[in-house]
Design a protein around this motif. Structure first.
Motif, PDB file in Angstrom:
ATOM      1  N   UNK A  69       0.684  -0.802   0.111  1.00 19.99           N
ATOM      2  CA  UNK A  69       0.145   0.097   0.083  1.00 19.99           C
ATOM      3  C   UNK A  69       1.062   1.343   0.110  1.00 19.99           C
ATOM      4  N   UNK A  70       1.197   2.036  -1.050  1.00 24.92           N
ATOM      5  CA  UNK A  70       2.080   3.283  -1.254  1.00 24.92           C
ATOM      6  C   UNK A  70       1.153   4.304  -1.517  1.00 24.92           C
ATOM      7  N   UNK A  71       1.776   4.626  -0.437  1.00 23.61           N
ATOM      8  CA  UNK A  71       1.146   6.365   0.428  1.00 23.61           C
ATOM      9  C   UNK A  71       1.238   7.495  -1.336  1.00 23.61           C
ATOM     10  N   UNK A  72       0.045   7.852  -1.603  1.00 21.80           N
ATOM     11  CA  UNK A  72       0.158   8.925  -2.824  1.00 21.80           C
ATOM     12  C   UNK A  72      -0.087   8.202  -4.103  1.00 21.80           C
ATOM     13  N   UNK A  73      -0.708   6.738  -3.493  1.00 22.07           N
ATOM     14  CA  UNK A  73      -0.987   6.296  -5.206  1.00 22.07           C
ATOM     15  C   UNK A  73      -2.321   5.802  -5.297  1.00 22.07           C
ATOM     16  N   UNK A  74      -3.101   6.096  -6.361  1.00 18.76           N
ATOM     17  CA  UNK A  74      -4.607   6.371  -7.050  1.00 18.76           C
ATOM     18  C   UNK A  74      -5.229   4.810  -6.264  1.00 18.76           C
ATOM     19  N   UNK A  75      -4.432   3.288  -5.430  1.00 19.78           N
ATOM     20  CA  UNK A  75      -5.353   2.416  -4.566  1.00 19.78           C
ATOM     21  C   UNK A  75      -4.662   2.596  -3.453  1.00 19.78           C
ATOM     22  N   UNK A  76      -4.310   4.265  -2.442  1.00 19.33           N
ATOM     23  CA  UNK A  76      -3.378   3.447  -1.647  1.00 19.33           C
ATOM     24  C   UNK A  76      -4.422   3.430  -0.490  1.00 19.33           C
ATOM     25  N   UNK A  77      -5.504   3.633  -0.953  1.00 18.04           N
ATOM     26  CA  UNK A  77      -6.505   3.091   0.430  1.00 18.04           C
ATOM     27  C   UNK A  77      -7.184   1.922   0.565  1.00 18.04           C
ATOM     28  N   UNK A  78      -6.260   0.921  -0.700  1.00 19.20           N
ATOM     29  CA  UNK A  78      -6.103  -0.713  -0.691  1.00 19.20           C
ATOM     30  C   UNK A  78      -5.160  -1.157   0.372  1.00 19.20           C
ATOM     31  N   UNK A  79      -5.782  -2.047   1.281  1.00 16.18           N
ATOM     32  CA  UNK A  79      -4.689  -2.327   2.449  1.00 16.18           C
ATOM     33  C   UNK A  79      -5.268  -4.116   2.019  1.00 16.18           C
ATOM     34  N   UNK A  80      -3.811  -5.380   2.962  1.00 14.65           N
ATOM     35  CA  UNK A  80      -4.085  -6.458   2.888  1.00 14.65           C
ATOM     36  C   UNK A  80      -4.489  -7.020   1.983  1.00 14.65           C
ATOM     37  N   UNK A  81      -6.105  -8.281   2.905  1.00 12.58           N
ATOM     38  CA  UNK A  81      -6.471  -9.255   1.814  1.00 12.58           C
ATOM     39  C   UNK A  81      -7.500  -8.233   0.856  1.00 12.58           C
ATOM     40  N   UNK A  82      -7.730  -6.971   1.274  1.00 12.70           N
ATOM     41  CA  UNK A  82      -8.804  -6.029   0.206  1.00 12.70           C
ATOM     42  C   UNK A  82      -7.769  -5.894  -1.053  1.00 12.70           C
ATOM     43  N   UNK A  83      -6.571  -5.553  -0.727  1.00 13.63           N
ATOM     44  CA  UNK A  83      -5.835  -5.222  -2.042  1.00 13.63           C
ATOM     45  C   UNK A  83      -5.860  -6.305  -2.874  1.00 13.63           C
ATOM     46  N   UNK A  84      -5.530  -7.790  -1.859  1.00 18.17           N
ATOM     47  CA  UNK A  84      -5.390  -8.742  -2.694  1.00 18.17           C
ATOM     48  C   UNK A  84      -6.149  -9.424  -3.547  1.00 18.17           C
ATOM     49  N   UNK A  85      -7.785  -9.454  -3.130  1.00 16.99           N
ATOM     50  CA  UNK A  85      -9.165  -9.524  -3.948  1.00 16.99           C
ATOM     51  C   UNK A  85      -9.121  -8.663  -5.661  1.00 16.99           C
ATOM     52  N   UNK A  86      -8.827  -6.964  -4.518  1.00 19.16           N
ATOM     53  CA  UNK A  86      -8.420  -6.192  -5.648  1.00 19.16           C
ATOM     54  C   UNK A  86      -7.891  -6.673  -6.843  1.00 19.16           C
ATOM     55  N   UNK A  87      -6.212  -7.025  -6.600  1.00 18.51           N
ATOM     56  CA  UNK A  87      -5.819  -7.100  -7.649  1.00 18.51           C
ATOM     57  C   UNK A  87      -6.463  -8.657  -7.906  1.00 18.51           C
ATOM     58  N   UNK A  88      -6.478  -9.359  -8.049  1.00 21.47           N
ATOM     59  CA  UNK A  88      -7.884 -10.830  -8.345  1.00 21.47           C
ATOM     60  C   UNK A  88      -8.977 -10.072  -9.642  1.00 21.47           C
ATOM     61  N   UNK A  89      -9.418  -9.213  -9.282  1.00 19.66           N
ATOM     62  CA  UNK A  89     -10.837  -8.849  -9.673  1.00 19.66           C
ATOM     63  C   UNK A  89     -10.127  -8.656 -11.292  1.00 19.66           C
ATOM     64  N   UNK A  90      -8.775  -7.930 -10.972  1.00 19.64           N
ATOM     65  CA  UNK A  90      -7.977  -6.669 -12.319  1.00 19.64           C
ATOM     66  C   UNK A  90      -7.679  -8.119 -12.917  1.00 19.64           C
ATOM     67  N   UNK A  91      -7.005  -9.379 -11.879  1.00 20.93           N
ATOM     68  CA  UNK A  91      -6.449 -10.035 -12.571  1.00 20.93           C
ATOM     69  C   UNK A  91      -7.646 -10.977 -14.060  1.00 20.93           C
TER      70      UNK A  91
END
Length: 283
Positions: A69-91
């Protein structure tokens, strides 16, 4: 028809992005992407928009950089498992197989199993406790950025998240019919001996878990694919081939070879050697 693999594209590096854009077409072949595409969702979109046009099928597993979770990026609100699931959906939006999808079958003989397994600081000496592992690494001025950027939310720790992923994955692997041979795909190496971080040896605690040491014999495995270490090798243990397939940062690869020069053939792959060194190094 072949299955290739690569990892650690690190598309935050401009030269890596340019090189990926020049990758030739392999329209009959599959590609495994074993983590660390980049640090943002934009990096993942960029990679998949290219790779899904170059290959017949693409499989993906997350690396630690992908989960940052990199501060200042468009997806910086996503952390942990929620971020992982977000990436899965992109794939999934690109038709790419992930660790949450049915495992693809190649030529009716091999099950390709994308895994998402973390680390639990167990790649450490016996006299160093789990609680003291990070401080032990810091004694040599080594500290992984994961400690600040890879959040385990909603799990209480990265170790707890790792344990949950191990339990989930073991159950799925145990359900695969014995008639198939497995290709296990994970960003982190499954055995401690392959955490070859010679220049920063105490970085090993961020490289995997000892709970997977015997998975290559516990399950009917032919090949294990991993990245993360930026040390490209082919190893053989107990008749199983271990492939470290990273590209890495610009200092880790030769630009004149292009990304295509670092694609590693996983299947059908070379025959099992009879009198060959246990480890082969690739530059």
């Amino acid at each position: 028809m072949k299955v290739y693999a690569i990892s650690d594209l690190h598309l935050g590096v401009p030269s890596n992005r340019l090189a990926l854009a020049e990758l030739p077409y392999y329209l009959d072949d599959w590609l495994i992407v074993a983590g660390d595409v980049g640090e943002t969702a934009e990096h993942l979109h960029y990679a998949l928009s290219i790779l899904t046009r170059r290959f017949a099928k693409v499989l993906w597993v997350p690396g630690n950089h992908d989960l940052w979770t990199v501060p200042g990026t468009k997806d910086s609100a996503l952390e942990g498992d929620e971020r992982y699931r977000f990436l899965v959906n992109i794939c999934r939006s690109y038709g790419v197989s992930t660790p949450e999808d049915p495992y693809p079958i190649w030529k009716e003989a091999f099950v390709l199993a994308p895994l998402f397994l973390l680390y639990d600081y167990s790649f450490r000496p016996a006299d160093v406790s789990e609680e003291g592992a990070v401080a032990w690494a810091q004694e040599t001025d080594v500290l992984c950025s994961d400690e600040y950027l890879l959040h385990p939310t909603p799990y209480p720790s990265r170790q707890a998240w790792c344990q949950a992923r191990l339990a989930y994955t073991e159950k799925r692997l145990a359900e695969i019919p014995a008639a198939y041979s497995l290709v296990l795909i994970n960003h982190f190496p499954l055995r401690q001996e392959f955490a070859r971080v010679y220049n920063i040896p105490r970085f090993s605690i961020w490289c995997g878990t000892t709970q997977t040491e015997d998975w290559h014999t516990r399950f009917p495995v032919s090949v294990v694919v991993s990245g993360h270490i930026h040390v490209r090798t082919t190893d053989y243990r107990d008749g199983v081939r271990f492939e470290e397939v990273s590209l890495g940062y610009q200092r880790n690869w030769k630009s004149e070879k292009g990304v295509q020069g670092y694609l590693r053939e996983i299947l059908p792959g070379p025959p099992l050697p009879e009198q060959q060194p246990a480890t082969q190094w690739y530059r």
